[in-house]
Scaffold this active site. Structure first.
Site, PDB file in Angstrom:
ATOM      1  N   ASN A  74       2.805 -59.738  15.015  1.00 14.60           N
ATOM      2  CA  ASN A  74       3.952 -59.844  14.115  1.00 14.60           C
ATOM      3  C   ASN A  74       5.203 -59.124  14.624  1.00 14.60           C
ATOM      4  OD1 ASN A  74       2.431 -61.464  12.546  1.00 14.60           O
ATOM      5  ND2 ASN A  74       2.066 -59.976  10.904  1.00 14.60           N
TER       6      ASN A  74
ATOM      7  N   ARG B 204       4.548 -70.057  10.214  1.00 14.18           N
ATOM      8  CA  ARG B 204       5.660 -69.639   9.374  1.00 14.18           C
ATOM      9  C   ARG B 204       6.754 -68.892  10.148  1.00 14.18           C
ATOM     10  NH1 ARG B 204       7.005 -69.062   4.050  1.00 14.18           N
ATOM     11  NH2 ARG B 204       8.398 -67.325   3.702  1.00 14.18           N
TER      12      ARG B 204
ATOM     13  N   ARG C 121       4.951 -68.731  -0.817  1.00  5.64           N
ATOM     14  CA  ARG C 121       5.770 -68.311   0.315  1.00  5.64           C
ATOM     15  C   ARG C 121       7.129 -69.023   0.412  1.00  5.64           C
ATOM     16  NH1 ARG C 121       2.124 -67.084   5.487  1.00  5.64           N
ATOM     17  NH2 ARG C 121       3.554 -65.361   5.676  1.00  5.64           N
TER      18      ARG C 121
ATOM     19  N   LYS D 107      13.756 -58.628  -3.105  1.00 10.06           N
ATOM     20  CA  LYS D 107      12.344 -58.325  -2.915  1.00 10.06           C
ATOM     21  C   LYS D 107      12.183 -57.898  -1.463  1.00 10.06           C
ATOM     22  CE  LYS D 107       7.966 -60.521  -3.840  1.00 10.06           C
ATOM     23  NZ  LYS D 107       7.241 -61.666  -4.345  1.00 10.06           N
ATOM     24  N   VAL D 108      11.259 -56.981  -1.204  1.00 12.79           N
ATOM     25  CA  VAL D 108      11.066 -56.564   0.187  1.00 12.79           C
ATOM     26  C   VAL D 108      10.416 -57.714   0.948  1.00 12.79           C
ATOM     27  CG1 VAL D 108       9.951 -54.920   1.726  1.00 12.79           C
ATOM     28  CG2 VAL D 108      10.762 -54.170  -0.515  1.00 12.79           C
ATOM     29  N   SER D 109      11.082 -58.186   1.974  1.00 12.27           N
ATOM     30  CA  SER D 109      10.539 -59.296   2.762  1.00 12.27           C
ATOM     31  C   SER D 109      10.727 -59.005   4.250  1.00 12.27           C
ATOM     32  CB  SER D 109      11.250 -60.596   2.394  1.00 12.27           C
ATOM     33  OG  SER D 109      11.099 -61.548   3.423  1.00 12.27           O
ATOM     34  N   VAL D 110       9.604 -59.048   4.967  1.00 15.87           N
ATOM     35  CA  VAL D 110       9.641 -58.808   6.408  1.00 15.87           C
ATOM     36  C   VAL D 110      10.485 -59.888   7.079  1.00 15.87           C
ATOM     37  CG1 VAL D 110       8.195 -58.775   8.485  1.00 15.87           C
ATOM     38  CG2 VAL D 110       7.389 -57.671   6.387  1.00 15.87           C
TER      39      VAL D 110
ATOM     40  N   ASP E  63      -2.171 -57.438   4.965  1.00 15.03           N
ATOM     41  CA  ASP E  63      -2.901 -58.039   6.090  1.00 15.03           C
ATOM     42  C   ASP E  63      -4.224 -57.336   6.385  1.00 15.03           C
ATOM     43  OD1 ASP E  63      -0.900 -59.873   6.352  1.00 15.03           O
ATOM     44  OD2 ASP E  63       0.064 -58.932   8.073  1.00 15.03           O
TER      45      ASP E  63
ATOM     46  N   ARG F 159      -5.172 -67.551  16.221  1.00 15.19           N
ATOM     47  CA  ARG F 159      -3.744 -67.347  15.998  1.00 15.19           C
ATOM     48  C   ARG F 159      -3.392 -65.861  16.091  1.00 15.19           C
ATOM     49  NH1 ARG F 159      -1.909 -69.000  10.679  1.00 15.19           N
ATOM     50  NH2 ARG F 159      -0.145 -67.957  11.616  1.00 15.19           N
TER      51      ARG F 159
HETATM   52  N1  EPU Z   1       9.207 -63.928  -0.410  1.00 14.12           N
HETATM   53  C1  EPU Z   1      10.039 -64.583  -1.298  1.00 14.12           C
HETATM   54  N2  EPU Z   1      11.144 -65.217  -0.798  1.00 14.12           N
HETATM   55  C2  EPU Z   1      11.435 -65.243   0.535  1.00 14.12           C
HETATM   56  C3  EPU Z   1      10.597 -64.552   1.420  1.00 14.12           C
HETATM   57  C4  EPU Z   1       9.482 -63.900   0.915  1.00 14.12           C
HETATM   58  O1  EPU Z   1       9.800 -64.585  -2.505  1.00 14.12           O
HETATM   59  O2  EPU Z   1      12.455 -65.837   0.903  1.00 14.12           O
HETATM   60  C5  EPU Z   1       8.025 -63.240  -0.929  1.00 14.12           C
HETATM   61  C6  EPU Z   1       6.728 -63.784  -0.367  1.00 14.12           C
HETATM   62  O3  EPU Z   1       6.301 -64.943  -1.047  1.00 14.12           O
HETATM   63  C7  EPU Z   1       5.796 -62.604  -0.545  1.00 14.12           C
HETATM   64  C8  EPU Z   1       6.712 -61.416  -0.293  1.00 14.12           C
HETATM   65  O4  EPU Z   1       8.047 -61.897  -0.478  1.00 14.12           O
HETATM   66  O5  EPU Z   1       5.325 -62.569  -1.845  1.00 14.12           O
HETATM   67  C9  EPU Z   1       6.598 -60.783   1.068  1.00 14.12           C
HETATM   68  O6  EPU Z   1       6.684 -61.777   2.067  1.00 14.12           O
HETATM   69  P1  EPU Z   1       7.336 -61.491   3.476  1.00 14.12           P
HETATM   70  O7  EPU Z   1       8.586 -62.276   3.594  1.00 14.12           O
HETATM   71  O8  EPU Z   1       7.413 -60.036   3.700  1.00 14.12           O
HETATM   72  O9  EPU Z   1       6.257 -62.120   4.445  1.00 14.12           O
HETATM   73  P2  EPU Z   1       6.504 -62.873   5.806  1.00 14.12           P
HETATM   74  O10 EPU Z   1       7.672 -62.323   6.498  1.00 14.12           O
HETATM   75  O11 EPU Z   1       6.432 -64.332   5.586  1.00 14.12           O
HETATM   76  C10 EPU Z   1       5.098 -61.245   7.274  1.00 14.12           C
HETATM   77  C11 EPU Z   1       3.886 -61.347   8.147  1.00 14.12           C
HETATM   78  C12 EPU Z   1       2.667 -61.584   7.287  1.00 14.12           C
HETATM   79  C13 EPU Z   1       2.522 -60.415   6.326  1.00 14.12           C
HETATM   80  C14 EPU Z   1       3.796 -60.267   5.493  1.00 14.12           C
HETATM   81  C15 EPU Z   1       3.785 -59.064   4.585  1.00 14.12           C
HETATM   82  C16 EPU Z   1       4.648 -62.221  10.258  1.00 14.12           C
HETATM   83  C17 EPU Z   1       4.674 -63.328  11.234  1.00 14.12           C
HETATM   84  N3  EPU Z   1       4.040 -62.441   9.102  1.00 14.12           N
HETATM   85  O12 EPU Z   1       5.193 -62.477   6.594  1.00 14.12           O
HETATM   86  O13 EPU Z   1       1.557 -61.614   8.151  1.00 14.12           O
HETATM   87  O14 EPU Z   1       1.441 -60.640   5.477  1.00 14.12           O
HETATM   88  O15 EPU Z   1       4.936 -60.156   6.372  1.00 14.12           O
HETATM   89  O16 EPU Z   1       3.596 -57.914   5.315  1.00 14.12           O
HETATM   90  O17 EPU Z   1       5.171 -61.152  10.525  1.00 14.12           O
HETATM   91  C18 EPU Z   1      -0.494 -62.333   8.993  1.00 14.12           C
HETATM   92  O18 EPU Z   1      -0.177 -61.807  10.070  1.00 14.12           O
HETATM   93  O19 EPU Z   1      -1.649 -62.748   8.742  1.00 14.12           O
HETATM   94  C19 EPU Z   1       0.525 -62.500   7.969  1.00 14.12           C
HETATM   95  C20 EPU Z   1       0.419 -63.346   6.966  1.00 14.12           C
END
Ligand code: EPU
Length: 429
Positions: free
Chosen positions: A23, A102, A131, A171-174, A316, A408
């Site tokens: 990630n 994603r 998501r 919301k906190v989003s990576v 995770d 993956r």
């Molecule tokens: N969210 C929203 N709106 C958005 C973006 C996110 O509502 O526009 C919500 C999501 O639905 C979720 C929350 O915010 O409920 C957090 O999601 P986040 O955006 O942080 O997740 P991500 O960036 O899509 C990354 C990792 C995930 C990990 C999450 C949380 C990568 C490639 N993916 O996903 O990793 O679970 O952060 O830490 O970095 C994995 O590796 O198996 C994996 C799923």
């Protein structure tokens, strides 16, 4: 389709080399779109997602050279990638590619920042919740982009370039933080990103962008300040070690009464996890070269854990913890607060004898005397590895199907576990 076959009951003993973080590697590779010069990334893990992203980036015009194991080298270190995007030849990221992973959606921000336009398919990825991408889109709008949704595609335009702004993520989003950073570094003026994700992988991207000439302050905190620059240049960066792989193997070691040295693991990336594991009784020793994890048998203390963004307990590692708690002495509570549908592993773990009641967003896990082998199916990346952890401790044979999910995100998992005494192999159907 290949399956993984495990004969459970062997103690894990030995050394496991921790790979570069998936990630972190993915957004770092995407950052190569931001400059004409070469971005050299070291310690890139060998994973299906990395291969797929290489193809996607290739489509946009990124030239990628990979240096793997060198002659005479006995251990497998991560790969070194040299990525160079002299010219962006295509600003469209098609459905066929983006729908499979994603993170590939994150090409949106750098393409837009560099070229003033991008057309990117809405993403796919693990089935762990709805998501949405609303935060990504409002972030880019705040920076002055126009966004339209058409036929499953996001069409973003900023013909005169992006302009710095205050972005308060609701919301906190990576992913949205990665996106905001990669857009803001080339925007005109200053940007402040509030409520930014503090995950180490976000800090890793920010540090690399800084080496590329970006001006970023507040790295590692929830407020990032970015002063836009006209262009970025080449840089060299080493991908940080995978904290999720580390936590997974730590739990696998404990599950099998094992004693394993996790070489290259960094304790500072998973303090909350280590604290949780220590509270179960597992012995964890921090050494200069990594972490030693040992458990000398008997039942573990149960835990009550809630997943949350960093520095909290990572979502995770939730599936792996649920598997581990099936051997605890009593009732554990594991609440998932990040994704709303991330309990697909529960019914599969039950096939191996785990006792888990799912009530809303919480799994109640009652420890059992032992698990037994069985046939199970992987449903997403982290769920699949929780089945491996369970299979390693179960009596008899466990067969896990749909293991493409595993490839993956876990580099050479059979080899790493096999070297520590696990009886695990990949079998063709
Ligand atoms: N969210 C929203 N709106 C958005 C973006 C996110 O509502 O526009 C919500 C999501 O639905 C979720 C929350 O915010 O409920 C957090 O999601 P986040 O955006 O942080 O997740 P991500 O960036 O899509 C990354 C990792 C995930 C990990 C999450 C949380 C990568 C490639 N993916 O996903 O990793 O679970 O952060 O830490 O970095 C994995 O590796 O198996 C994996 C799923």
């Amino acid at each position: 389709m290949d399956r993984i076959r495990i004969i459970g009951g062997e103690r894990l003993q030995g050394t496991i080399q921790i790979s570069g973080a998936k990630n972190a590697a993915l957004p770092l590779m995407i950052a190569s779109l931001l400059t004409r010069e070469t971005l050299t990334l070291k310690n890139v893990p060998r994973l299906a997602d990395v291969t797929l992203l290489s193809r996607i980036l290739g489509n946009h015009g990124v030239d990628i050279t990979v240096v793997g194991k060198k002659a005479g080298q006995t251990t497998i270190d991560g790969q070194t990638f040299k990525l160079k995007a002299v010219e962006i030849v295509d600003t469209t990221a098609p459905y066929e590619m983006i729908s499979r992973m994603r993170a590939s959606f994150w090409v949106l921000a750098p393409l837009l920042a560099r070229c003033g336009e991008a057309k990117v398919s809405l993403p796919g990825g693990c089935v762990i919740g709805t998501r949405p991408v609303d935060l990504h889109l409002t972030t880019l709008e705040s920076l002055g982009a126009s966004i339209e949704l058409e036929g499953g595609y996001v069409i973003a335009k900023a013909p005169k370039g992006l302009t710095g702004a205050r972005i308060a993520l609701s919301k906190v989003s990576v992913g949205a933080t990665h996106n905001a950073l990669m857009a803001a570094v080339l925007a005109r003026g200053d940007t402040v990103i509030e409520n930014a994700a503090r995950e180490p992988e976000v800090a890793d991207l920010a540090s690399c962008l800084r080496k590329m000439g970006a001006r970023i302050g507040g790295i590692g905190t929830s407020t990032l300040q970015v002063q836009g620059v006209e262009r970025l240049h080449g840089a060299e960066h080493r991908v940080l070690p995978d904290r999720i792989e580390t936590g997974t193997y730590a739990m696998a070691a404990a599950m099998t009464d094992g004693d394993v040295m996790l070489e290259g693991a960094r304790a500072d990336l998973l303090q909350e996890v280590l604290q949780t594991l220590r509270s179960t009784g597992i012995e964890i020793e921090e050494r200069p070269s990594g972490l030693r994890v040992a458990w000398n048998g008997g039942a573990l203390n149960p835990v009550s854990v809630e997943t949350s963004p960093f520095p909290g307990f990572p979502t995770d590692l939730q599936a792996q913890l649920v598997a581990l708690m099936s051997r605890a002495n009593g009732l554990s509570k594991v609440r998932e607060t990040v994704f709303e549908n991330r309990f697909m592993h529960v019914q599969e773990l039950a096939r191996l004898g785990a006792r888990i009641d799912l009530k809303g967003d919480t799994a109640f896990v009652t420890g059992v005397n032992g698990l037994h082998g069985g046939q199970v199916m992987a449903t997403d990346l982290r769920a699949s590895v929780s089945l491996i952890i369970a299979g390693l401790a179960a009596q008899g044979e466990t067969l896990i199907g749909r293991i493409y999910h595993l490839d993956r995100g876990f580099e050479r998992i059979e080899e790493k576990l096999g070297q520590c005494g696990a009886r695990i192999e990949r079998v063709s159907a």
